[in-house]
Design a protein around this motif. Sequence first.
Motif, PDB file in Angstrom:
ATOM      1  N   SER A 104       5.652  -4.298   4.697  1.00 15.56           N
ATOM      2  CA  SER A 104       4.775  -4.312   5.868  1.00 15.56           C
ATOM      3  C   SER A 104       3.908  -3.067   5.895  1.00 15.56           C
ATOM      4  O   SER A 104       2.728  -3.152   6.157  1.00 15.56           O
ATOM      5  N   GLY A 105       4.468  -1.911   5.586  1.00 20.66           N
ATOM      6  CA  GLY A 105       3.675  -0.691   5.581  1.00 20.66           C
ATOM      7  C   GLY A 105       4.165   0.301   4.548  1.00 20.66           C
ATOM      8  O   GLY A 105       5.362   0.520   4.405  1.00 20.66           O
ATOM      9  N   ALA A 106       3.233   0.856   3.796  1.00 25.72           N
ATOM     10  CA  ALA A 106       3.522   1.946   2.866  1.00 25.72           C
ATOM     11  C   ALA A 106       2.628   3.098   3.294  1.00 25.72           C
ATOM     12  O   ALA A 106       1.446   3.139   2.963  1.00 25.72           O
ATOM     13  N   TYR A 107       3.173   3.973   4.083  1.00 25.49           N
ATOM     14  CA  TYR A 107       2.388   5.054   4.657  1.00 25.49           C
ATOM     15  C   TYR A 107       2.852   6.394   4.109  1.00 25.49           C
ATOM     16  O   TYR A 107       4.025   6.578   3.779  1.00 25.49           O
ATOM     17  N   SER A 108       1.903   7.320   4.007  1.00 25.21           N
ATOM     18  CA  SER A 108       2.232   8.684   3.632  1.00 25.21           C
ATOM     19  C   SER A 108       2.925   8.696   2.269  1.00 25.21           C
ATOM     20  O   SER A 108       2.374   8.209   1.286  1.00 25.21           O
ATOM     21  N   MET A 109       4.118   9.250   2.172  1.00 24.83           N
ATOM     22  CA  MET A 109       4.833   9.321   0.897  1.00 24.83           C
ATOM     23  C   MET A 109       5.158   7.933   0.370  1.00 24.83           C
ATOM     24  O   MET A 109       5.202   7.714  -0.835  1.00 24.83           O
ATOM     25  N   GLY A 110       5.355   6.965   1.260  1.00 23.36           N
ATOM     26  CA  GLY A 110       5.578   5.584   0.825  1.00 23.36           C
ATOM     27  C   GLY A 110       4.387   5.046   0.036  1.00 23.36           C
ATOM     28  O   GLY A 110       4.544   4.319  -0.943  1.00 23.36           O
ATOM     29  N   ALA A 111       3.170   5.399   0.442  1.00 20.92           N
ATOM     30  CA  ALA A 111       1.955   4.977  -0.261  1.00 20.92           C
ATOM     31  C   ALA A 111       1.877   5.615  -1.644  1.00 20.92           C
ATOM     32  O   ALA A 111       1.465   4.973  -2.614  1.00 20.92           O
ATOM     33  N   ILE A 112       2.279   6.855  -1.728  1.00 21.39           N
ATOM     34  CA  ILE A 112       2.232   7.550  -3.020  1.00 21.39           C
ATOM     35  C   ILE A 112       3.247   6.937  -3.976  1.00 21.39           C
ATOM     36  O   ILE A 112       2.955   6.734  -5.156  1.00 21.39           O
ATOM     37  N   ILE A 113       4.436   6.618  -3.482  1.00 25.56           N
ATOM     38  CA  ILE A 113       5.448   5.978  -4.333  1.00 25.56           C
ATOM     39  C   ILE A 113       4.942   4.634  -4.841  1.00 25.56           C
ATOM     40  O   ILE A 113       5.041   4.323  -6.022  1.00 25.56           O
ATOM     41  N   ILE A 114       4.359   3.837  -3.955  1.00 29.08           N
ATOM     42  CA  ILE A 114       3.800   2.540  -4.357  1.00 29.08           C
ATOM     43  C   ILE A 114       2.755   2.724  -5.452  1.00 29.08           C
ATOM     44  O   ILE A 114       2.735   2.001  -6.443  1.00 29.08           O
ATOM     45  N   THR A 115       1.885   3.697  -5.293  1.00 29.10           N
ATOM     46  CA  THR A 115       0.779   3.904  -6.212  1.00 29.10           C
ATOM     47  C   THR A 115       1.249   4.396  -7.580  1.00 29.10           C
ATOM     48  O   THR A 115       0.542   4.240  -8.570  1.00 29.10           O
ATOM     49  N   ALA A 116       2.443   4.952  -7.662  1.00 28.85           N
ATOM     50  CA  ALA A 116       2.983   5.408  -8.947  1.00 28.85           C
ATOM     51  C   ALA A 116       3.463   4.242  -9.816  1.00 28.85           C
ATOM     52  O   ALA A 116       3.612   4.395 -11.026  1.00 28.85           O
ATOM     53  N   CYS A 117       3.689   3.091  -9.214  1.00 26.00           N
ATOM     54  CA  CYS A 117       4.253   1.951  -9.943  1.00 26.00           C
ATOM     55  C   CYS A 117       3.236   1.327 -10.905  1.00 26.00           C
ATOM     56  O   CYS A 117       2.031   1.423 -10.706  1.00 26.00           O
ATOM     57  N   ASP A 118       3.767   0.642 -11.920  1.00 23.20           N
ATOM     58  CA  ASP A 118       2.917  -0.021 -12.910  1.00 23.20           C
ATOM     59  C   ASP A 118       2.132  -1.178 -12.301  1.00 23.20           C
ATOM     60  O   ASP A 118       1.006  -1.451 -12.700  1.00 23.20           O
ATOM     61  N   GLU A 119       2.736  -1.854 -11.358  1.00 22.34           N
ATOM     62  CA  GLU A 119       2.115  -3.016 -10.713  1.00 22.34           C
ATOM     63  C   GLU A 119       2.356  -2.916  -9.212  1.00 22.34           C
ATOM     64  O   GLU A 119       3.423  -2.480  -8.785  1.00 22.34           O
ATOM     65  N   ILE A 120       1.359  -3.317  -8.424  1.00 26.08           N
ATOM     66  CA  ILE A 120       1.490  -3.256  -6.972  1.00 26.08           C
ATOM     67  C   ILE A 120       1.265  -4.656  -6.403  1.00 26.08           C
ATOM     68  O   ILE A 120       0.326  -5.356  -6.792  1.00 26.08           O
ATOM     69  N   GLN A 121       2.152  -5.040  -5.496  1.00 25.25           N
ATOM     70  CA  GLN A 121       2.045  -6.299  -4.778  1.00 25.25           C
ATOM     71  C   GLN A 121       2.165  -5.988  -3.293  1.00 25.25           C
ATOM     72  O   GLN A 121       2.666  -4.930  -2.925  1.00 25.25           O
TER      73      GLN A 121
END
Length: 191
Positions: A104-121
Amino acid sequence: MSIFTPTINTLKRTVSYGILILVVTIILKVIPMHYKFVIMDIPGNDLIHTIYYKSVVFTLDVIADSNDTVTFIVDSHGGSVVRGFDIVNSILETDAKTIGYIKSGAYSMGAIIITACDEIQAAKYSGILFHKARYRSKSGIVIVNEPMVDDFIKDRVYKNLTKKEIKGFENGEDISMTGQEFISRLKKGDK
């Protein structure tokens, strides 16, 4: 209800997550398989709890290998920059394929962790938010110069932003959009 109940409940939940993740990852390492799939849920502000974030780092650094796919289901408003970057660096250094899913939400450090991944959904109704590092003090929220955050966003996110968004970010403005829009921008950037 005592004032400490939320803290105790959060700690209990974090310990439970940590133990579960350790048990599952150890079992996955012991059982010979050609393909393993590990899901790591990063909810709320659990990045700040040592047992939980250490189990994520342990899974990526010790358990996961090139035959694995590790999916991070992120529904987080962030957490510690230092501990978050332990996770980010483990994601970037692992041989496993990593998928970041915005629940539902990837904010702040959560957004950075998501962006480090090979694939984002992302779920249809989800959001992502990047901002300069902020710390709470007695006088309120303070924006600080945190080179790790700024450098990571410049390296991984800027190519998917407009010039206006980049200028705004450099002036301390938040970058916020739906998860679907962020994925759309990533696909355009890959072309």
